[in-house]
Scaffold this motif. Structure first.
Motif, mmCIF file in Angstrom:
data_model
loop_
_atom_site.group_PDB
_atom_site.id
_atom_site.type_symbol
_atom_site.label_atom_id
_atom_site.label_comp_id
_atom_site.label_asym_id
_atom_site.label_seq_id
_atom_site.Cartn_x
_atom_site.Cartn_y
_atom_site.Cartn_z
ATOM 1 N N UNK A 1 19.447 26.680 58.822
ATOM 2 C CA UNK A 1 19.101 28.043 58.425
ATOM 3 C C UNK A 1 20.331 28.780 57.875
ATOM 4 N N UNK A 2 21.457 28.612 58.528
ATOM 5 C CA UNK A 2 22.678 29.271 58.059
ATOM 6 C C UNK A 2 23.056 28.784 56.659
ATOM 7 N N UNK A 3 22.956 27.456 56.418
ATOM 8 C CA UNK A 3 23.288 26.913 55.101
ATOM 9 C C UNK A 3 22.302 27.401 54.036
ATOM 10 N N UNK A 4 20.998 27.475 54.406
ATOM 11 C CA UNK A 4 20.009 27.976 53.450
ATOM 12 C C UNK A 4 20.275 29.440 53.092
ATOM 13 N N UNK A 5 20.707 30.217 54.101
ATOM 14 C CA UNK A 5 20.967 31.636 53.860
ATOM 15 C C UNK A 5 22.291 31.839 53.117
ATOM 16 N N UNK A 6 23.165 30.845 53.186
ATOM 17 C CA UNK A 6 24.454 30.946 52.490
ATOM 18 C C UNK A 6 25.409 31.928 53.134
ATOM 19 N N UNK A 7 25.446 31.965 54.456
ATOM 20 C CA UNK A 7 26.328 32.898 55.181
ATOM 21 C C UNK A 7 27.180 32.107 56.152
ATOM 22 N N UNK A 8 28.198 32.776 56.693
ATOM 23 C CA UNK A 8 29.101 32.133 57.638
ATOM 24 C C UNK A 8 28.485 32.106 59.029
ATOM 25 N N UNK A 9 29.106 31.317 59.899
ATOM 26 C CA UNK A 9 28.593 31.215 61.279
ATOM 27 C C UNK A 9 28.710 32.562 61.988
ATOM 28 N N UNK A 10 29.830 33.303 61.724
ATOM 29 C CA UNK A 10 30.012 34.602 62.368
ATOM 30 C C UNK A 10 28.939 35.591 61.894
ATOM 31 N N UNK A 11 28.652 35.585 60.593
ATOM 32 C CA UNK A 11 27.618 36.499 60.079
ATOM 33 C C UNK A 11 26.239 36.116 60.623
ATOM 34 N N UNK A 12 25.982 34.814 60.741
ATOM 35 C CA UNK A 12 24.694 34.354 61.282
ATOM 36 C C UNK A 12 24.517 34.836 62.718
ATOM 37 N N UNK A 13 25.574 34.698 63.529
ATOM 38 C CA UNK A 13 25.506 35.134 64.930
ATOM 39 C C UNK A 13 25.336 36.645 65.020
ATOM 40 N N UNK A 14 26.047 37.386 64.155
ATOM 41 C CA UNK A 14 25.935 38.845 64.171
ATOM 42 C C UNK A 14 24.516 39.293 63.844
ATOM 43 N N UNK A 15 23.891 38.645 62.870
ATOM 44 C CA UNK A 15 22.522 39.025 62.484
ATOM 45 C C UNK A 15 21.546 38.737 63.613
ATOM 46 N N UNK A 16 21.711 37.608 64.283
ATOM 47 C CA UNK A 16 20.820 37.299 65.412
ATOM 48 C C UNK A 16 20.935 38.350 66.495
ATOM 49 N N UNK A 17 22.164 38.811 66.772
ATOM 50 C CA UNK A 17 22.371 39.799 67.833
ATOM 51 C C UNK A 17 21.856 41.176 67.398
ATOM 52 N N UNK A 18 22.152 41.583 66.170
ATOM 53 C CA UNK A 18 21.782 42.930 65.736
ATOM 54 C C UNK A 18 20.272 43.090 65.559
ATOM 55 N N UNK A 19 19.582 42.016 65.155
ATOM 56 C CA UNK A 19 18.143 42.108 64.887
ATOM 57 C C UNK A 19 17.306 41.460 65.986
ATOM 58 N N UNK A 20 17.945 41.070 67.081
ATOM 59 C CA UNK A 20 17.213 40.549 68.236
ATOM 60 C C UNK A 20 16.399 39.304 67.928
ATOM 61 N N UNK A 21 16.936 38.398 67.161
ATOM 62 C CA UNK A 21 16.232 37.168 66.797
ATOM 63 C C UNK A 21 16.569 36.104 67.837
ATOM 64 N N UNK A 22 15.519 35.611 68.494
ATOM 65 C CA UNK A 22 15.712 34.555 69.496
ATOM 66 C C UNK A 22 15.572 33.210 68.797
ATOM 67 N N UNK A 23 16.705 32.741 68.287
ATOM 68 C CA UNK A 23 16.687 31.483 67.525
ATOM 69 C C UNK A 23 17.144 30.350 68.447
ATOM 70 N N UNK A 24 16.272 29.339 68.658
ATOM 71 C CA UNK A 24 16.668 28.237 69.554
ATOM 72 C C UNK A 24 17.913 27.517 69.014
#
Length: 216
Positions: free
Chosen positions: A176-199
């Motif tokens: 998912x991170x590679x498809x979105x084209x973002x860094x690991x830090x940005x991916x983690x920040x988005x999950x935390x800010x938008x409350x996404x429970x990603x396994x």
């Protein structure tokens, strides 16, 4: 009187009898009616005056006298020494010019910027600055607060929707991170800010059909 004069007088005295005998013979010849004719000796004619030509003036454009040639091997050694000196002087000049160039860059650049500009290594730049008494500018490190201020919230919201869609498709976090084209830090920040429970891991994508169990 010295011995030389005494010897000459002795020789003259030895000739006196002969002169006396010659005088008697001459007198007897004249008494008999003979005559003595005095012959004129040879006349001296001086040589003509020799006129020497005037000295020639030296030509101002006359070629200088050739210098003595030196052996070829001496010329080669001398030329080699001259070329070696010239190369050493040229290297020193280039080194001084490089130091002055780096000194001017250090007034406005950091080490990273100077490396990109000159192609020299950090160790070379560090040694040069230390030996010649100048320093490069410090790199401006961004704090976490500044990083948060630079976050594009609108872009994060769009990425969050895409990440939710990738989750529904059963993609792993890394996919998912590679498809979105973002860094690991940005991916983690988005999950935390938008409350996404990603396994954190999926055994297999959700859209893949499961193989039926075989009955024994």
């Amino acid at each position: 009187m010295n011995a030389y004069v005494s010897t000459e007088l002795s020789m003259i005295q030895m000739l006196d009898p002969q002169r006396h005998e010659l005088a008697l013979l001459q007198e007897a010849f004249l008494n008999k009616g003979g005559t003595i004719e005095v012959l004129q000796g040879p006349s001296f004619v001086p040589p003509p005056v020799r006129h020497e030509p005037p000295p020639k003036k030296k030509d101002a454009k006359a070629k200088p006298a050739p210098k003595p040639e030196t052996p070829a091997w001496l010329d080669k050694l001398a030329q080699r020494d001259i070329e070696r000196e010239e190369r050493a002087i040229e290297r020193s000049r280039e080194k001084l010019e490089l130091i002055e160039r780096i000194r001017k860059l250090a007034e406005t650049m950091t080490y990273a910027q100077a490396i990109m500009s000159t192609g020299l290594s950090r160790r070379t730049l560090t040694n040069m600055a230390k030996a010649n008494g100048f320093k490069f500018q410090r790199a401006a490190f961004k704090s976490q607060a500044n990083l948060r201020c630079n976050v594009d919230e609108e872009k994060d919201a769009k990425d969050a929707e895409r990440i939710k869609a990738f989750k529904d498709l059963g993609l792993t976090r890394n996919q998912a991170r590679e498809k979105a084209g973002i860094s690991y830090r940005a991916f983690t920040r988005i999950l935390e800010n938008f409350g996404i429970d990603y396994p954190k891991s999926n055994a297999r994508p959700a859209f893949f059909p499961r193989a039926p169990k075989q009955q024994e």
